[in-house]
Design an enzyme around this catalytic site. Structure first.
Site, PDB file in Angstrom:
ATOM      1  CB  THR A   1      15.698 -27.690  31.035  1.00 17.47           C
ATOM      2  OG1 THR A   1      16.385 -27.551  29.937  1.00 17.47           O
ATOM      3  CG2 THR A   1      14.127 -27.653  30.648  1.00 17.47           C
ATOM      4  CB  THR A   2      20.784 -26.135  31.306  1.00 22.76           C
ATOM      5  OG1 THR A   2      20.481 -26.877  30.134  1.00 22.76           O
ATOM      6  CG2 THR A   2      22.112 -26.431  31.735  1.00 22.76           C
TER       7      THR A   2
ATOM      8  CG  ASP B   1      14.725 -24.951  24.089  1.00 19.92           C
ATOM      9  OD1 ASP B   1      13.775 -25.919  24.321  1.00 19.92           O
ATOM     10  OD2 ASP B   1      15.645 -25.168  24.871  1.00 19.92           O
TER      11      ASP B   1
ATOM     12  CG  ASP C   1      16.671 -29.104  25.865  1.00 21.80           C
ATOM     13  OD1 ASP C   1      16.422 -28.186  25.443  1.00 21.80           O
ATOM     14  OD2 ASP C   1      16.329 -30.125  26.965  1.00 21.80           O
TER      15      ASP C   1
END
Ligand SMILES: Nc1ncnc2c1ncn2[C@@H]1O[C@H](COP(=O)(O)OP(=O)(O)OP(=O)(O)O)[C@@H](O)[C@H]1O
Ligand SMILES: [Mg+2]
Length: 587
Positions: free
Chosen positions: A135-136, A434, A102
């Site tokens: 987020t990545t 998530d 994550d």
């Protein structure tokens, strides 16, 4: 005119020439000689603006450094994107281990020195708080947005020109996503909802149990969803609690139709299994209230002391009777329960649990329809919760847990996670968060875009077309935004180990001939139609990714001066702040 010449070491001779040519000569023995870098303001005393310990960098150097820092951060987590993502193992200073892919969880753990690197990390956090997923992607995209600006800086293009073009490209991309590319979804279409959540958890460790994870996420979100006068409230943080109990296997994880807390009954003789319990929730103590601060009581007779004890007992008895009058089966309180109160409650056949957390108490209230009451005198029939089907104390592993389940219409729930070890459980929890967020996002705003890089390719294609209409030099940075978007499919292909150039060229060709929903199959690295593969992402997540990435790039390009100083005396700290090394960012 004053002319100063340096004689010997620190002696100055100042000659004052009069217009007539007569010169006066002063000999100054102990005059202070300025160091070369301090300037004389208007011929007077030196002006010290920055303290001695500060380091200042300005101009192009700073901009290029910021770009480099942004790219370095993006490189750290590039391999964590997509279904073939690698995990990172991070060790914190206390020796604890985090294993995750994550983006936010990784960046949270690493220490970065460069200020631009820090703001990159901050955007991963914002993304996580705002939409919970992507987020990545946001970091990878922001890094690339900065990367493509490098050539323009090198060509002496002014940052404001680049920024203006970026901003316009962002606006166009957003309106494209909202109006042309996204498709609406029926929130009651359960299989489709599951498909979307599946493509989100498919990139995670829990992906191997994706069916289970998807149903858990969707059930939990449906449970906590509250609709009131057209307003839809989904508060996952407060009402969907994840409880991790090490042991067992992941398949045993469930969403309870109710809540669970890590508590046992206060007295061993109390009932531990009650069907259709009447539940009373209190946030006052069932103990004799002691004085707020130190209290002194002066008593004259021995009988007075007995009377005091008696009063205490009477008070507790009164409070307990008020509770007992409601005929509850279970009483929860956030405060303590004295031995005497336990005795009264036990005699009335009531099970009591004390020192429940406020948040847990609120969750029980939502699950069984009770109201938390502050004063026992005010207890009414409506405050008693009757919605629960079963109260039970169970022993799992080495601990006792209290289950309130089979609720009729629970508006709060507990997600019970089982797994091999604490590290595995922590990662599963992050993955599930998530999934929960994605489920919430699509229920709040039921719009989807195709994933797997398809939407980026489509937007890039249209922006590249549009860039031809942009006037002036701005069209190059505008076009660069379109190129930067291709980083998502490129990275997905890269992480599968395929030939990126060939794959991307084929994908571009596909989009040019109308294959709008084609992207990269993240498992194999081949081209695939995302409609048939079933990889979808919520529009809100995608929008947030684009906005945050471009805004961050803009923000960092706008900086042309970094002043870093440390309050500490040591010179090391002062200079280090603005000089990141590759290792310091990869640590
Ligand atoms: N099966 C798949 N094939 C191709 N692409 C996929 C597949 N599953 C997911 N993706 C794509 O992978 C990207 C998401 O990857 P990932 O979940 O690893 O990162 P993230 O969502 O950006 O960040 P994080 O989940 O760490 O917060 C999205 O662009 C998504 O479209
Ligand atoms: Mg994701």
């Amino acid at each position: 005119m004053i002319v100063a010449t340096l004689q010997e070491h620190s002696r100055l001779i100042i000659r004052h020439r009069e217009s007539a040519g007569v010169s006066l000569v002063y000999l100054l023995s102990d005059i202070w000689i300025k160091p070369p870098e301090i300037m004389f303001g208007g011929g007077a005393a030196p002006i010290l603006v920055l303290s001695q310990n500060t380091k200042r960098d300005a101009g192009k150097k700073v901009q290029l450094e910021n770009v480099a820092a942004g790219k370095a951060i993006a490189d750290v987590i590039r391999t964590c994107l997509g279904p073939q993502a690698m995990l990172k193992m991070l060790m914190d200073p206390m020796g604890g281990i985090v294993m995750t892919n994550d983006g936010n969880a990784i960046l949270r753990e690493i220490t970065v020195q460069h200020p631009a690197g820090k703001s990159m990390i901050e955007i991963a956090r914002t993304q996580d708080e705002e939409v919970g997923d992507g987020t990545t992607s946001v970091i990878v995209l922001a890094g690339e947005m900065l990367g493509v600006a490098e050539q323009f800086l090198a060509q002496q293009m002014h940052p404001t020109v680049i920024i203006r073009a970026y901003r316009q490209a962002l606006e166009d991309a957003i309106s494209l996503l909202q109006d042309n590319i996204s498709i609406a979804l029926d929130p009651n279409d359960r299989p489709k909802l599951l498909e979307v959540i599946k493509s989100c958890v498919g990139t995670k460790f829990i992906g191997r149990w994706s069916d289970l994870a998807c149903t858990i996420a969707l059930d939990a979100v449906h449970t906590v969803m509250l609709e009131e006068n057209g307003r839809r409230e989904i508060d996952i943080k407060r009402y969907a609690k994840v409880e991790k109990i090490p042991g067992g296997s992941i398949e045993e994880s469930t969403v309870l139709r109710g809540v669970m807390l890590n508590k046992d009954v206060t007295h061993p003789k109390m009932r531990r299994y009650i069907e259709n319990p009447r539940i009373v929730l209190l946030d006052c103590s069932l103990e004799y209230k002691k004085g707020e601060s130190q209290t002194n009581i002066e008593i004259l007779k021995e009988s007075d002391f007995t009377r005091i004890l008696q009063l205490e007992e009477e008070h507790i008895q009164k409070v307990c009777e008020e509770v007992i009058a409601m005929k509850p089966d279970v009483v929860f309180t956030e405060k303590g329960i004295s031995d005497l109160a336990q005795h009264f409650l036990l005699k009335a056949g009531i099970t009591a649990i004390r020192r429940v957390r406020k948040t847990d108490n609120n969750r029980i209230a939502r699950a069984c329809g009770a109201t938390v009451v502050n004063r026992t005198e005010e207890l009414r029939e409506e405050d008693v919760g009757t919605g629960a089907g079963l109260f039970e104390i169970k022993k799992i592993g080495d601990e006792y847990f209290c289950f309130i389940t089979e609720c009729k219409n629970p508006k709060a729930c507990t997600i019970l996670l089982r797994g091999a070890s604490k590290d595995v459980l922590n990662e599963i929890e992050r993955n599930l968060q998530d999934a929960l967020h994605v489920a919430r996002n699509i229920l709040v705003e039921p719009k989807l875009v195709p994933g797997g890089g398809a939407v980026e390719m489509a937007v890039a294609q249209i922006l590249a077309e549009k860039s031809k209409l942009v006037q002036g030099v701005g069209q190059w940075p505008y076009r660069a935004v379109a190129e930067a978007l291709e980083i998502i499919p490129r990275t997905l292909a890269q992480n599968c180990g395929t030939n990126t150039i060939r794959t991307l060229t084929a994908l571009r060709a596909k989009h040019a001939t109308g294959g709008d929903t084609w992207g990269i199959n993240g498992e194999t690295g081949e081209l695939a139609d995302m409609c048939t593969l079933g990889i979808w992402e919520p529009l809100s997540v995608k929008l947030q990714i684009y906005k945050t990435a471009v805004e961050t790039a803009i923000l960092l390009l706008r900086i042309d001066d970094i002043v870093s100083g440390s309050k500490k005396k040591d010179k090391e700290g002062g200079t280090k702040t603005a000089q990141p090394t590759e290792e310091s960012m990869k640590e």
